[in-house]
Design a protein around this motif. Sequence first.
Motif, PDB file in Angstrom:
ATOM      1  N   GLY A 131      57.535  -1.165   0.876  1.00  0.00           N
ATOM      2  CA  GLY A 131      57.458  -2.901   0.740  1.00  0.00           C
ATOM      3  C   GLY A 131      58.570  -2.499  -1.201  1.00  0.00           C
ATOM      4  O   GLY A 131      58.086  -1.387  -1.780  1.00  0.00           O
ATOM      5  N   LEU A 136      59.337   2.520  -3.351  1.00  0.00           N
ATOM      6  CA  LEU A 136      60.431   1.626  -2.448  1.00  0.00           C
ATOM      7  C   LEU A 136      62.019   2.680  -3.321  1.00  0.00           C
ATOM      8  O   LEU A 136      62.843   3.159  -3.255  1.00  0.00           O
ATOM      9  CB  LEU A 136      60.609   0.889  -2.163  1.00  0.00           C
ATOM     10  CG  LEU A 136      61.331   0.254  -1.678  1.00  0.00           C
ATOM     11  CD1 LEU A 136      62.494   0.856  -0.310  1.00  0.00           C
ATOM     12  CD2 LEU A 136      61.789  -1.093  -1.354  1.00  0.00           C
ATOM     13  N   GLN A 169      62.040  -6.268   1.465  1.00  0.00           N
ATOM     14  CA  GLN A 169      62.795  -5.770   0.844  1.00  0.00           C
ATOM     15  C   GLN A 169      64.958  -5.698   0.728  1.00  0.00           C
ATOM     16  O   GLN A 169      64.925  -5.218  -0.033  1.00  0.00           O
ATOM     17  CB  GLN A 169      62.841  -4.441   2.703  1.00  0.00           C
ATOM     18  CG  GLN A 169      61.586  -4.092   2.676  1.00  0.00           C
ATOM     19  CD  GLN A 169      61.000  -2.941   3.728  1.00  0.00           C
ATOM     20  OE1 GLN A 169      61.429  -3.576   4.847  1.00  0.00           O
ATOM     21  NE2 GLN A 169      61.349  -1.710   4.117  1.00  0.00           N
ATOM     22  N   TYR A 216      67.437   0.186  10.286  1.00  0.00           N
ATOM     23  CA  TYR A 216      67.720   0.689   8.940  1.00  0.00           C
ATOM     24  C   TYR A 216      68.293   2.025   9.219  1.00  0.00           C
ATOM     25  O   TYR A 216      68.006   2.752   9.258  1.00  0.00           O
ATOM     26  CB  TYR A 216      65.642   1.087   8.070  1.00  0.00           C
ATOM     27  CG  TYR A 216      64.637  -0.449   8.133  1.00  0.00           C
ATOM     28  CD1 TYR A 216      64.740  -1.318   6.612  1.00  0.00           C
ATOM     29  CD2 TYR A 216      63.701  -0.792   8.991  1.00  0.00           C
ATOM     30  CE1 TYR A 216      63.856  -1.519   7.038  1.00  0.00           C
ATOM     31  CE2 TYR A 216      63.330  -1.782   8.965  1.00  0.00           C
ATOM     32  CZ  TYR A 216      62.908  -2.273   7.749  1.00  0.00           C
ATOM     33  OH  TYR A 216      62.103  -3.646   7.687  1.00  0.00           O
ATOM     34  N   VAL A 221      67.548  -2.901   0.181  1.00  0.00           N
ATOM     35  CA  VAL A 221      67.243  -2.000   1.369  1.00  0.00           C
ATOM     36  C   VAL A 221      67.879  -2.955   2.598  1.00  0.00           C
ATOM     37  O   VAL A 221      68.157  -3.639   2.725  1.00  0.00           O
ATOM     38  CB  VAL A 221      66.125  -2.093   2.123  1.00  0.00           C
ATOM     39  CG1 VAL A 221      66.001  -1.572   3.696  1.00  0.00           C
ATOM     40  CG2 VAL A 221      64.809  -1.289   0.629  1.00  0.00           C
TER      41      VAL A 221
END
Length: 406
Positions: free
Chosen positions: A62, A67, A122, A154, A127
Motif C-alpha cells: 500500500g 511501496l 495504490q 498489475y 501504481v
Amino acid sequence: MTNGDGSMYGTRAVVLGAGIVGCACARELALAGFDVTVVERGAPASATTAHGEGNVLVSDKGPGPELELAQLSRALWPRVLAAAAERNAHAARAVEWEPKGGIVVATTDAGARELTRFAAAQRTAGVHTEDLDADALAAAEPYLTREAAAAVRYPQDAQVQPAAAAAALLTDALAAGAALRTDCEVLGAVTRGGRITAVRTSAGPLEADCFVNAAGPWSGRLATRLGAPVDIRPRRGDVLVTTPLPPTVFHKVYDADYVGAVGSGAADLRTSAVVESTRAGTVLIGSSRRRVGFDDRLRPEVLSAVAAKALRLFPALAGVPVMRAYGGFRPYVPDHLPVIGADPRMAGLWHVGGHEGAGIGLSVGSARLLRQLLLGEPTDMDTTPFRVDRPAVLGEHTRTTREETA
C-alpha cells in the motif's frame, strides 16, 4: 570519507552476507569505488535467496515508504541488468528477468471491496492497475477459477530467478574489484572509541572503514555478536513445486488475503494462495508465514493448507504431481519496514535488511540508498522511515526470545 569528486576509492567496506541484498550492496559500493570485501559463512545465495520465488512486486504494498522503495527498485532492475549484461551477458541472461505482471483475485464480496479500495489507493501513489471483468480475467488466466468476485492486474510486477540474480549482481561486483570470502563466519567486532574497526572471523580478523550487516534473517543474531542488536527475526515460509506443465499460469496470481498475511505480525500460521510458473514449466505454490525461530522442518499440515488455498484459485492443479517442497526464512521486522542506514550506537556499522519476503525485489533499491547515504549524496527517496534508531528496531523488541534467535 569521499575524495573530493564524490568517489570512495581506497575506502574499505566489508559486506557481511552474500544473499541478494549483500550482493546488491557489494555491487553498488564496488562501482562507486569502494574497496569491497564480501564475507559469507557458507556459499553465496545459498540460504534465503535460494529459497525465494524471485518476486519483484509493487502489487502487494500500500501507499507508503515500502511501496516507494519498491517503485524505485522496479525502475532500477532493468537498468542494473542492462549494465551487468555489458560486462557479462551470460550472467545477466541467467537472471531470467520476466516482466509478466501480476493478478490479484478476490473470491468473496468482502475481499472484492477491500481489493478495490486497496488498488484505488495504490493508483494515487503511481501504481499501474487494471480492473479485469470476468471475460478479461478468463482471457488472461484461462485455468483460473470462475468464482472470482474481483480481479486487478498489475503490469509492473516482474519475476527473476533469485539465485541467478544474486550471482549476476555479485559477478558485477567482482568485476569492479570486489573480493569474496566464503566459508567465513563472523564471530564478533573489534572496536575503538565507539567505532567498529574490524570483525573477528573464523579465518582471522578483517579490518575496514565500514561494515554492512546484510545477513538477512540472521541479521539480528549477527548484530548481537557485533554488540549492536537490532530486532530482525526469522519468519518461515514454505513453497510447493509441481512437475513441469504445459503453459498453465501466465502471471503471478495471488488471492487478496496475501496482503493481509504479509502485513500480519502474528506468530501463528498465516497462509494465502500465491501461484506462478517458471520458465522451466514448473509451478510454484505458496505461501505461508509463521514465526518458529530457525526451525527448518517441513510441516505437512502447512503444505496441505497452502495447497488447499491454491486449489481454490486453480482447480485444474488438483491432479498435478508435486515434485518437491522447500522452505526458507524471511527477515522480519515488527513494523514491517526494512532497516537501511547507519547504526547510531557504533560508528562504521551499517544495516541493510529486514525486507521479509520482498528482499529480491527491493535489493537493488536498498543498495542504491546505502551507497547514497555512505557518500553523503541526496537520496532517491526519504530514508527516514528505514532508519535504524526507530522503536521497532532498537526498542524493547531487541530482547528477542530464545526460540526466535536460536
